[in-house]
Design a protein around this motif. Structure first.
Motif, short mmCIF file in Angstrom:
data_model
loop_
_atom_site.label_atom_id
_atom_site.label_comp_id
_atom_site.label_asym_id
_atom_site.label_seq_id
_atom_site.Cartn_x
_atom_site.Cartn_y
_atom_site.Cartn_z
N ALA A 10 -1.36 3.02 -16.38
CA ALA A 10 -0.70 2.92 -15.06
C ALA A 10 -1.32 3.86 -14.04
O ALA A 10 -0.98 3.78 -12.85
CB ALA A 10 0.79 3.23 -15.20
N ALA A 11 -2.22 4.73 -14.45
CA ALA A 11 -2.77 5.73 -13.54
C ALA A 11 -3.60 5.11 -12.41
O ALA A 11 -3.84 5.75 -11.39
CB ALA A 11 -3.61 6.74 -14.31
N VAL A 12 -4.04 3.86 -12.59
CA VAL A 12 -4.85 3.20 -11.55
C VAL A 12 -3.97 2.62 -10.44
O VAL A 12 -4.50 2.13 -9.43
CB VAL A 12 -5.72 2.08 -12.16
N HIS A 13 -2.65 2.66 -10.61
CA HIS A 13 -1.73 2.08 -9.63
C HIS A 13 -1.13 3.16 -8.74
O HIS A 13 -1.04 4.33 -9.13
CB HIS A 13 -0.61 1.33 -10.36
N PRO A 14 -0.65 2.79 -7.54
CA PRO A 14 -0.08 3.78 -6.61
C PRO A 14 1.35 4.18 -6.98
O PRO A 14 2.26 4.11 -6.16
CB PRO A 14 -0.14 3.05 -5.27
N SER B 16 0.82 -1.22 0.00
CA SER B 16 0.00 0.00 0.00
C SER B 16 0.85 1.26 0.00
O SER B 16 0.32 2.37 -0.13
CB SER B 16 -0.92 0.00 1.23
N THR B 17 2.17 1.12 0.12
CA THR B 17 3.06 2.27 0.14
C THR B 17 3.13 2.92 -1.24
O THR B 17 3.30 2.22 -2.24
CB THR B 17 4.49 1.84 0.56
N PRO B 18 3.03 4.24 -1.35
CA PRO B 18 3.15 4.89 -2.66
C PRO B 18 4.55 4.72 -3.25
O PRO B 18 5.52 4.54 -2.52
CB PRO B 18 2.86 6.36 -2.35
N VAL B 19 4.62 4.77 -4.56
CA VAL B 19 5.88 4.60 -5.28
C VAL B 19 6.20 5.89 -6.03
O VAL B 19 5.34 6.44 -6.73
CB VAL B 19 5.81 3.43 -6.27
N GLU C 267 -4.77 13.39 -4.46
CA GLU C 267 -5.73 12.95 -5.46
C GLU C 267 -5.86 11.43 -5.47
O GLU C 267 -6.96 10.88 -5.60
CB GLU C 267 -5.33 13.47 -6.84
N ALA C 268 -4.70 10.73 -5.34
CA ALA C 268 -4.73 9.26 -5.35
C ALA C 268 -5.48 8.72 -4.13
O ALA C 268 -6.19 7.71 -4.22
CB ALA C 268 -3.31 8.71 -5.40
N LYS C 269 -5.36 9.38 -2.99
CA LYS C 269 -6.10 8.96 -1.81
C LYS C 269 -7.59 9.20 -2.00
O LYS C 269 -8.43 8.37 -1.62
CB LYS C 269 -5.59 9.71 -0.57
N ALA C 270 -7.93 10.34 -2.60
CA ALA C 270 -9.35 10.67 -2.83
C ALA C 270 -10.00 9.67 -3.79
O ALA C 270 -11.20 9.37 -3.66
CB ALA C 270 -9.47 12.09 -3.40
N LYS C 271 -9.22 9.15 -4.73
CA LYS C 271 -9.74 8.17 -5.72
C LYS C 271 -9.65 6.73 -5.23
O LYS C 271 -10.07 5.80 -5.94
CB LYS C 271 -8.96 8.30 -7.03
N GLY C 272 -9.11 6.51 -4.03
CA GLY C 272 -9.00 5.17 -3.49
C GLY C 272 -7.83 4.38 -4.02
O GLY C 272 -7.71 3.17 -3.77
N ILE C 273 -6.92 5.03 -4.75
CA ILE C 273 -5.73 4.35 -5.26
C ILE C 273 -4.74 4.12 -4.14
O ILE C 273 -4.04 3.12 -4.09
CB ILE C 273 -5.09 5.18 -6.41
N LEU C 274 -4.68 5.10 -3.22
CA LEU C 274 -3.88 4.96 -2.00
C LEU C 274 -4.81 4.91 -0.81
O LEU C 274 -5.87 5.53 -0.81
CB LEU C 274 -2.93 6.17 -1.85
N ARG C 275 -4.36 4.19 0.20
CA ARG C 275 -5.17 4.12 1.42
C ARG C 275 -4.61 5.06 2.47
O ARG C 275 -3.46 5.40 2.45
CB ARG C 275 -5.15 2.67 1.97
#
Length: 418
Positions: free
Chosen positions: A346-350, A322-325, A410-418
């Motif tokens: 790849a935009a759906v990945h963290p 779950s760690t961002p890259v 933005e990634a957290k808002a979209k559920g890509i990151l927790r």
């Protein structure tokens, strides 16, 4: 375990006594192999000679770490009493070396079946096993793995990185002075490693200040570096520019990643995933690990999607987390147009892609990636530097981290990151 993988050792387990068991096979059988452990401080240094644990110093840290030789399948064992390790013991590097390699003319090409096992000594339960060394040849020493502290727990990272120069080079890389009566170490050579490490320390401080400025303090991220090695990059590899890029980007990994490792790829129309680089082995990384490796395809034409797909594969399939890259992608122009589709997918990945153009080529496609439509989130940024050697660390890190904070939100808002 596979190279680069990180595994929990104590989290969810009541492990107090840990056995680190080493095994190998030799052909010819007279090759002498020694296993050892280097107890390192937070700055990645073995601060005292007594913190080098091997057959010649089998007891260290008041008995919290011991070395033993066995006659079974496991050739040598390090037993570590985790609760009794002092707070200053931040990392333990597990190594194997060839005894008197230069005098005997032996290298890792004659060693097979190398492995390291982590076993709960009390329960007899295997926590993990890492088989390594299949990619080694002329090296004479190997860092097999690292046991390190993370948020109050102990974790293990599978390394499998080879060294040239045997035990001497390994000791010096960890900050220990090696004295030999018949071999004098040149003063410049002896001073080189501390000087380079002090440069890294300064850059880490600069990154730290920039993280505060960008409100990124406390953010943990895995960091990767993708290096263009097409024909037009030949001069930049040969004149030391790419080596400096590695060193400057390593400082970012040291502040972001929990184990300070920078994952590395190189690519032309093929790609190679390389051993991660750390503070302890960055010196000469490009000449030895890239230019000196005949297995790496070099100076061909470019094909970005292939290497980008491997980056995604590593972080989402092989090592899901779950760690961002944070990926730093170095290119000197000429990106193929299908890169746009790969980035969109790849935009759906963290994973955030920071593209950096160097030199004076046409960056038309790279610049378009910054504003590419149709993505779930804006997962990329681009900037151009004509001569990377002329930009200060402050300017470089400011540009590198410019859009990463907004992507995190933005990634957290979209559920890509927790």
């Amino acid at each position: 375990m596979i190279k680069g993988q990180k595994s929990d050792v104590t989290k969810g387990r009541n492990v107090r006594e840990l056995d680190v068991i080493f095994g190998w096979q030799c052909d010819p059988p007279d090759i002498g192999i020694d296993a050892a452990g280097f107890v390192l401080s937070e700055r990645g240094r073995c601060e005292l000679d007594e913190h080098f644990v091997f057959y010649g110093n089998p007891h260290a840290l008041g008995g919290a770490m011991t070395h033993s030789v066995s006659g079974g399948e496991g050739r040598e064992t390090l037993r570590i009493s985790l609760p009794n390790l002092p707070e200053e013991a931040d990392t333990i590097a597990m190594t194997v070396t060839i005894y008197e390699s230069e005098r005997q003319g032996h290298t890792m090409s004659g060693v097979s079946g190398l492995y390291i096992r982590l076993v709960d000594a009390a329960a007899g339960e295997e926590i993990g096993r890492f088989d390594f060394g299949a990619d080694l040849d002329r090296e004479t020493a190997v860092v097999a793995g690292e046991l390190y502290r993370h948020q109050g727990e102990w974790k293990f990272r599978a390394v499998g990185s080879g060294f040239f120069g045997g035990l001497r080079a390994l000791c010096e890389s960890f900050g220990l002075e090696v004295r030999e009566e018949e071999t004098a170490v040149p003063e410049a050579a002896a001073a080189a490693e501390p000087l380079m490490l002090s440069t890294i320390d300064l850059r880490k401080k600069t990154v730290g200040l920039m993280l505060e400025k960008k409100k990124l303090s406390g953010v943990v991220a895995r960091v990767g570096l993708v290096l263009d090695i097409t024909g037009s990059m030949r001069k930049l590899y040969n004149n030391g520019t790419v080596q400096e890029v590695v060193e400057r980007m390593l400082a970012v990994a040291c502040r972001f990643d929990d184990n300070g490792a920078l994952d590395v790829w190189v690519y032309d129309h093929e790609f190679s995933r390389l051993p991660s680089v750390t503070e302890r082995d960055f010196a000469g990384y490009v000449p030895s690990r890239i230019l000196g490796d005949p297995a790496i395809h070099k100076f061909g034409r470019n094909n970005e999607p292939l290497v980008m797909e491997d980056v995604v594969r590593k972080y989402t399939e092989e090592e899901p987390d779950s760690t961002p890259v944070f990926i730093i992608f170095i290119n000197d122009g000429g990106v193929v147009r299908p890169t746009k589709k790969t980035l969109t997918n790849a935009a759906v990945h963290p994973i955030f892609w920071q593209f950096v153009g160097i030199g004076d080529s046409d960056f038309e496609v790279l610049s378009q990636l910054d504003t590419l439509p149709g993505r779930v989130v804006d997962n990329a940024n681009f900037f151009h530097i004509a001569d990377i050697s002329t930009i200060t660390d402050e300017e470089l890190y400011d540009k590198l981290l410019n859009e990463f904070p907004s992507w995190l939100q933005e990634a957290k808002a979209k559920g890509i990151l927790r």
